[in-house]
Design a protein around this motif. Structure first.
Motif, PDB file in Angstrom:
ATOM      1  N   UNK A 105       0.306  -1.190  -0.268  1.00  0.00           N
ATOM      2  CA  UNK A 105       0.029   0.305  -0.425  1.00  0.00           C
ATOM      3  C   UNK A 105       0.552   1.280   0.124  1.00  0.00           C
ATOM      4  N   UNK A 106       0.196   2.331  -0.211  1.00  0.00           N
ATOM      5  CA  UNK A 106       1.210   3.569  -0.960  1.00  0.00           C
ATOM      6  C   UNK A 106       0.348   4.668  -0.467  1.00  0.00           C
ATOM      7  N   UNK A 107       0.876   5.744   0.257  1.00  0.00           N
ATOM      8  CA  UNK A 107       0.422   6.882   0.815  1.00  0.00           C
ATOM      9  C   UNK A 107       0.978   7.781   0.599  1.00  0.00           C
ATOM     10  N   UNK A 123      -4.276  14.337   7.445  1.00  0.00           N
ATOM     11  CA  UNK A 123      -3.788  12.783   7.986  1.00  0.00           C
ATOM     12  C   UNK A 123      -4.109  12.254   7.531  1.00  0.00           C
ATOM     13  N   UNK A 124      -3.072  11.171   7.369  1.00  0.00           N
ATOM     14  CA  UNK A 124      -3.610   9.822   6.078  1.00  0.00           C
ATOM     15  C   UNK A 124      -4.230   8.624   6.594  1.00  0.00           C
ATOM     16  N   UNK A 125      -5.661   8.151   5.299  1.00  0.00           N
ATOM     17  CA  UNK A 125      -6.444   7.247   5.466  1.00  0.00           C
ATOM     18  C   UNK A 125      -6.339   5.905   6.283  1.00  0.00           C
ATOM     19  N   UNK A 168      -0.220   4.534   8.095  1.00  0.00           N
ATOM     20  CA  UNK A 168       0.081   5.892   7.798  1.00  0.00           C
ATOM     21  C   UNK A 168       0.241   6.922   8.491  1.00  0.00           C
ATOM     22  N   UNK A 169      -1.089   6.624   9.895  1.00  0.00           N
ATOM     23  CA  UNK A 169      -1.123   7.101  10.543  1.00  0.00           C
ATOM     24  C   UNK A 169      -0.292   6.875  11.417  1.00  0.00           C
ATOM     25  N   UNK A 170       0.370   5.960  11.323  1.00  0.00           N
ATOM     26  CA  UNK A 170       1.689   5.887  12.648  1.00  0.00           C
ATOM     27  C   UNK A 170       2.802   6.965  12.699  1.00  0.00           C
TER      28      UNK A 170
END
Ligand code: GLA
Length: 378
Positions: free
Chosen positions: A70-72, A81-83, A87-89
């Motif tokens: 997965x890419x963000x 803030x990403x979904x 990525x939230x970390x």
């Protein structure tokens, strides 16, 4: 793992970055004591996260989670803030650094890990510590190691929603090969304890029940709230240092549930100190006895175990295993087992077959190797 990361990084970003790593952790004893200002006794393990990172000259983070494919892409402002959960970390770590005055900018990154997810071995702390450590180095921020651990912890609080203590991030940042660490979570003083059970004829092994432990939105925060209510009634900042006499004196002012939670924590504080003392004498029988007490305290009073983990602790007892208990936050995950070398094979065999008969699959056996925490890789 490093090779795969490098290949993906090259494909995605047509360049090379620097490599950083951090570790998951075990905890010999001292569970749910950290946010009560008590003692914990963790060590980093040989399973962790590796990330390749290169500054990209923009204000964007471009991140790829190799294991999830997965890419963000996200900015560094609060509203960016990403979904994706993972990525939230990374976003949280960036934000917590910025909140502390750290001047950071965009970067490209690919990461991968081998800490089993949801096993209570702190894959999330490994991820946070990898990035906190790396960004501190790459942007020359001069943040001390304790603050790096706190950055990970605040990420959990503010961007993940788990009001965790400091143990996991501390272990993951400070871990040292061959050593456990006794940390006083009130004063933040700590000591390395060389730990080599094999020298005394014991092995340390985890059995992953594969019941997914999930602390987000879980009763973890409720446990913490119970402890805080009791501490307040006792007129203390933390439950640390409270005695059973003090607890009994306020029994009619608190709920039965809060009473049970506090009873567990008071017992656990004493157990950690007992274990440290016993280890100093090579008295592994006492260490093991306290581990079982912790298990049943976590199961009956703290109510963070589950049927599968209780069963694994029972099988361990039947096999003559010296100590066995649920490890980490609870609600699933692993037991940690201290086993005499000569009983090891029979125990593993029995645990596998008995568990599979009852639950349809074998527990995953994970030998413990105490290793280094956050670091730059050559
Ligand atoms: C989780 C938390 C830690 C600690 C343990 C229980 O791993 O992240 O802070 O509270 O549970 O000991």
């Amino acid at each position: 793992m490093k090779q795969k990361i490098a290949e993906k990084f090259q494909t995605l970003f047509l360049s090379e970055g620097e490599f950083f790593a951090s570790a998951g952790r075990i905890n010999l004893i001292g569970e749910h004591t950290d946010y009560n200002g008590g003692f914990v006794f963790p060590g980093a393990i040989d399973k962790g996260m590796i990330a390749e990172i290169a500054l990209n000259g923009t204000k964007k983070v471009c991140a790829y989670a190799l294991d999830l494919d997965e890419y963000s892409e996200f900015g560094l402002n609060e509203e960016d803030a990403p979904d994706q959960g993972w990525a939230k970390y990374i976003f949280g770590v960036c934000r917590e650094i910025i909140k502390r005055g750290g001047n950071i900018a965009g970067f490209n990154t690919v990461f991968s890990g081998d800490v089993p997810l949801g096993a209570g071995m702190s894959s999330s702390a490994a991820l946070e510590s990898t990035y906190a450590y790396a960004l501190n180095e790459l942007f020359n921020l001069g943040i001390d190691k304790f603050e790096l651990a706190r950055i990970g912890q605040s990420t959990e609080h503010n961007y993940v929603g788990v009001k965790c203590g400091i143990m996991d991030q501390f272990a993951s940042v400070f871990g040292k090969k061959g050593n456990l660490m006794r940390l006083d979570c009130r004063s933040m003083e700590f000591e390395y304890f060389p730990f080599d059970p094999e020298q005394y004829g014991y092995k340390l092994v985890l059995l992953n029940s594969c019941v997914k432990h999930e602390l987000v939105g879980s009763p973890y925060n409720d446990r913490r709230a119970s402890c805080e209510r009791v501490a307040k009634i006792l007129g203390q900042e933390f439950l640390r240092g409270a005695t059973m006499e003090q607890l009994d004196a306020v029994k009619d002012q608190i709920s039965e549930e809060d009473y049970m939670r506090a009873r567990y924590v008071i017992g656990e504080e004493k157990r950690v100190l007992d274990v440290c003392e016993a280890l100093g004498k090579g008295d592994y029988e006492t260490v093991g006895a306290r581990m079982y007490e912790t298990h049943w305290g976590m199961s009956k009073d703290y109510e963070v175990s589950c049927e599968e983990l209780d069963y694994l602790a029972e099988v361990a007892k039947e096999c003559g295993v010296t100590g066995s208990r649920i490890m980490g936050g609870g609600f699933g995950g692993c037991t940690i087992n201290l086993v005499k070398t000569e009983l090891y094979d029979a125990f593993i065999e029995k645990a596998k077959t008995a568990f599979a008969e009852k639950y349809g699959h074998e527990p995953v056996v994970i030998p413990v190797v105490i290793s280094d925490g956050a670091r730059k890789l050559a």
